[in-house]
Design a protein around this motif. Sequence first.
Motif, short mmCIF file in Angstrom:
data_model
loop_
_atom_site.label_atom_id
_atom_site.label_comp_id
_atom_site.label_asym_id
_atom_site.label_seq_id
_atom_site.Cartn_x
_atom_site.Cartn_y
_atom_site.Cartn_z
N GLY A 170 0.69 -0.86 0.06
CA GLY A 170 0.02 0.06 0.44
C GLY A 170 0.90 1.61 -0.43
O GLY A 170 1.54 1.52 0.21
N ALA A 171 -0.04 2.49 0.36
CA ALA A 171 0.26 3.69 -0.38
C ALA A 171 1.68 3.77 0.85
O ALA A 171 2.82 5.09 0.96
N VAL A 172 1.40 3.68 2.02
CA VAL A 172 2.35 4.28 3.38
C VAL A 172 3.93 3.55 3.25
O VAL A 172 4.54 3.76 3.91
N SER A 173 3.95 2.48 2.10
CA SER A 173 5.28 1.43 2.04
C SER A 173 6.09 2.03 0.51
O SER A 173 7.22 1.92 0.65
N VAL A 174 5.38 3.17 0.23
CA VAL A 174 6.23 3.46 -0.79
C VAL A 174 6.80 4.62 -0.68
O VAL A 174 6.77 5.79 0.16
N SER A 175 8.48 4.57 -2.02
CA SER A 175 8.86 5.51 -1.72
C SER A 175 8.96 6.27 -2.97
O SER A 175 9.49 5.52 -4.11
N THR A 176 9.86 7.46 -3.43
CA THR A 176 10.10 7.77 -4.23
C THR A 176 10.80 7.00 -5.15
O THR A 176 12.04 6.15 -5.18
N PRO A 177 10.66 6.60 -6.46
CA PRO A 177 11.09 5.76 -7.30
C PRO A 177 12.90 5.94 -7.42
O PRO A 177 12.76 7.25 -8.20
N GLY A 178 13.24 6.00 -8.25
CA GLY A 178 15.14 6.38 -7.90
C GLY A 178 15.72 6.05 -9.29
O GLY A 178 16.60 5.95 -9.33
N ALA A 179 15.01 4.30 -9.87
CA ALA A 179 15.60 3.93 -10.85
C ALA A 179 16.10 4.88 -12.36
O ALA A 179 17.17 4.59 -13.05
N LEU A 180 15.46 5.07 -12.58
CA LEU A 180 15.30 5.69 -14.00
C LEU A 180 16.62 7.15 -13.89
O LEU A 180 17.33 7.11 -15.00
N ASP A 181 16.32 7.91 -12.82
CA ASP A 181 17.41 8.93 -12.83
C ASP A 181 18.12 8.09 -12.52
O ASP A 181 20.15 9.12 -12.88
N GLY A 182 18.67 7.11 -12.09
CA GLY A 182 20.32 6.82 -11.92
C GLY A 182 20.68 6.16 -13.43
O GLY A 182 21.82 5.95 -13.57
N TRP A 183 19.50 5.71 -14.46
CA TRP A 183 19.92 5.38 -15.54
C TRP A 183 20.73 6.21 -16.04
O TRP A 183 21.47 6.65 -17.08
N TRP A 184 19.82 7.95 -15.86
CA TRP A 184 19.89 8.92 -16.67
C TRP A 184 21.59 9.14 -15.88
O TRP A 184 22.23 10.23 -17.39
N THR A 185 21.53 9.53 -14.65
CA THR A 185 22.94 9.67 -14.72
C THR A 185 24.08 8.49 -14.88
O THR A 185 25.51 9.43 -15.65
N LEU A 186 23.89 7.46 -14.81
CA LEU A 186 25.41 6.80 -15.12
C LEU A 186 25.74 6.94 -16.60
O LEU A 186 26.68 7.22 -17.35
#
Length: 616
Positions: A170-186
Amino acid sequence: MLRRTFLATLPLATAGSLVAATNNGVYEPALLPGEEELSKLPKFQAPGEDRFIRPDVHAGDRPAGASFSSRSPALGCSGAAGTAHPLATQAAIEMLKRGGSAVDAAIAANALLGFVEPTSSGLGGDCYAFVWDPKMGKLAGMASSGRSPKSLSLATVRSRAVNGALPGLGAVSVSTPGALDGWWTLHQRYGKLKWAELFEPAIHYCEAGDPAPQIIGWYIKRNMAIFLRPHSGVEETANAVKTYSPGGISPNEYDVRRNPDLAKTYRMIAAGGRDAFYDGPIAKTIDAYFKRIGGWLSADDLREHHAEWVEPLVTKYRGVDVYAMGANTQGLATLQMLNIIEQFDLRGYGFQSPESLHVQIEAKRLAYEDRARFYADPHFSKIPIDWLKSKEYAKERAKLIQLDRILEPVYPGQAPSHGDTTYFSTADKDGMMVSMIQSNFRGMGSGLVADGLGFMFQDRGQLFSLQDGHPNIYAPGKRPFQTIIPGFAAKDGVPWLAFGVMGGDMQPQGQSQIIINRVDYGIDVQAAGDSPRWHHEGSSQSMGEDPPHLAPRGILRLESGVPAATRKALVDMGWPMGESDGGYGRYECIENRKQGNDRVYAAASEMRADGVALAY
């Protein structure tokens, strides 16, 4: 506990003669059945049956290499890739053959894994990576771990707690997704191909379709059943059903799956870069969705997320530099374990001997007490990293281990004053090697899929502590403790292994076993992964990843390939033995065998999963 496992636990009531109980409640594989038992042996694996079990039957005999190895490493001079799905490995190799870098290959593989392996990865999760930079001659670390929503207070989180911990769905367990910015940074630092080109394989298969593999298909069904059960805590499930179980039917093995919504999302990202996700149309859709279901993740949280370059942690283990991710991960535990184990003669004890395994397990217990006490987000808490990974501290802890008995009680050290995943590795013709790991945390994640986007959000927030004064206590805008960790090793300044072992708390345990198998016992990279593993559960915890103490000594699980004499010796010593439940992690590795004109890559993949390693 919704811990990742690769095989369903076999109930004792149905195990028949394959499992026997001793008087102290320890379960072990039974002796070979007599003639009267032959009628009970498995004879045929019918379509749809998950398992075909005959523990006394082992793999065929190999004429060379380790007798228990499933296959030889894949060898090549120009490049290599190992992932959890054959199509993702092929996509990585395709990018390398187009002239792309190892980073390009890793991003293309990860994007495709978001479709073919949604049980472990996707745009809704986080990622970490090590990159061996051949021009700089050093290892770079990239961390892209999302923070908790700023509008979600500690008081609200505590009001939703279950048995004193954050819910796993549920929503209380959700944190900001970081994967795509990791790809972009690499890609901004190491990419050679055009950004949009990296998404072509993923978009193609999202639309054309892919048959569900044996293990991934099993996990999709299991996860969807959890999301849909009454009182699961998932605010909205219609989107997840539409995405992963069209018509309300989860895929069986060989059923062709498609995800046109994810293809559309990838097209937006391919055209608009990271801003399409974090400050564009995708962010607006996410913001509107969480407002609609009463969640907290917002466009502001997405806009403020940025990956960071971090300095890897390192220790020397018997002459090999072993690296770990610091930041807010459990990577330090691998180094702590190896520092303690280094004080013992594992080679002299013998491969898969009771002494060798006993030392490794005790080192895990000691390191994990520190993990529970100290590991957290260093932006919020000061972690005594230098002390924890020092050789002096390891020598003190090693003195606690006795070869003939189990240490109890076990406590964290006293600091001086002043806390389901996919892994893949790639390598290119220029000597760049990438070790990358990405995850939605438990299984497919939180159960939530935003309208029309085709991916699930992670439930990483469950790993926060709710204990006052703990460095990992929940706070708005804070990164939770992370289990996902890439692995890397070098010799004399030359890159050697880009490797990882997936699976929650198994990761440091698995990484240490791989290093030990290569360094102490000399077996090749494929055999190092095929070697039977141990998994210890029940260490202290305050972040939600480990179960509460199952017993003062925890629970030790051994794969069936561990020698019977070793198993008996550990049981006689007093280790509480649990059933082998398949939760031993999944492994990929690329080894750099030589340098110069004769560089050779040896790629290995996990026999316990659906993946493959290739080289060319």
